[in-house]
Write a protein that holds these residues in place. Structure first.
Motif, PDB file in Angstrom:
ATOM      1  N   UNK A  22       0.893  -1.284  -0.110  1.00  0.00           N
ATOM      2  CA  UNK A  22      -0.146  -0.059  -0.128  1.00  0.00           C
ATOM      3  C   UNK A  22       1.027   1.251   0.087  1.00  0.00           C
ATOM      4  N   UNK A  23       2.113   1.059  -0.246  1.00  0.00           N
ATOM      5  CA  UNK A  23       3.014   2.473   0.055  1.00  0.00           C
ATOM      6  C   UNK A  23       2.660   3.223  -1.050  1.00  0.00           C
ATOM      7  N   UNK A  24       2.322   2.800  -2.280  1.00  0.00           N
ATOM      8  CA  UNK A  24       2.147   3.815  -3.371  1.00  0.00           C
ATOM      9  C   UNK A  24       0.936   4.580  -3.079  1.00  0.00           C
ATOM     10  N   UNK A  25       0.106   4.383  -1.946  1.00  0.00           N
ATOM     11  CA  UNK A  25      -1.052   5.133  -1.926  1.00  0.00           C
ATOM     12  C   UNK A  25      -0.391   6.484  -1.276  1.00  0.00           C
TER      13      UNK A  25
ATOM     14  N   UNK B 170       2.188  11.494  -3.511  1.00  0.00           N
ATOM     15  CA  UNK B 170       1.430  12.818  -3.766  1.00  0.00           C
ATOM     16  C   UNK B 170       1.041  12.871  -5.383  1.00  0.00           C
ATOM     17  N   UNK B 171       0.095  13.651  -5.665  1.00  0.00           N
ATOM     18  CA  UNK B 171      -0.175  13.982  -7.043  1.00  0.00           C
ATOM     19  C   UNK B 171       0.834  14.324  -8.036  1.00  0.00           C
ATOM     20  N   UNK B 172       1.552  15.202  -7.327  1.00  0.00           N
ATOM     21  CA  UNK B 172       2.812  15.973  -7.871  1.00  0.00           C
ATOM     22  C   UNK B 172       3.815  14.695  -8.248  1.00  0.00           C
ATOM     23  N   UNK B 173       4.071  13.927  -7.178  1.00  0.00           N
ATOM     24  CA  UNK B 173       5.147  13.036  -7.253  1.00  0.00           C
ATOM     25  C   UNK B 173       4.557  11.924  -8.809  1.00  0.00           C
ATOM     26  N   UNK B 174       3.363  11.846  -8.856  1.00  0.00           N
ATOM     27  CA  UNK B 174       2.943  10.635  -9.717  1.00  0.00           C
ATOM     28  C   UNK B 174       2.622  11.636 -11.227  1.00  0.00           C
ATOM     29  N   UNK B 175       2.475  12.701 -11.172  1.00  0.00           N
ATOM     30  CA  UNK B 175       2.066  13.229 -12.310  1.00  0.00           C
ATOM     31  C   UNK B 175       3.260  13.763 -13.451  1.00  0.00           C
TER      32      UNK B 175
END
Length: 51
Positions: free
Chosen positions: A26-29, A32-37
């Motif tokens: 569950x660590x991917x939860x 942050x949006x900024x880290x994934x976008x």
């Protein structure tokens, strides 16, 4: 390797899991949006790190 030969990048946990084929649970939860976008981001100073 010298410091000039190495670059540091920030990637999302989800991208790291895909690249390494490791299961981070569950660590991917926590990404942050900024880290994934934006995909991999080059880190040149502490100010470049996004949490």
């Amino acid at each position: 390797m010298s410091e000039e030969d190495v670059s540091v990048f920030q990637v999302s946990i989800a991208d790291l899991a895909k690249l390494t084929k490791l299961d981070f649970g569950n660590l991917a939860d926590a990404d942050s949006h900024e880290a994934t976008s934006v995909g991999p981001r080059r880190i040149e100073s502490y100010e470049d790190i996004r949490l």
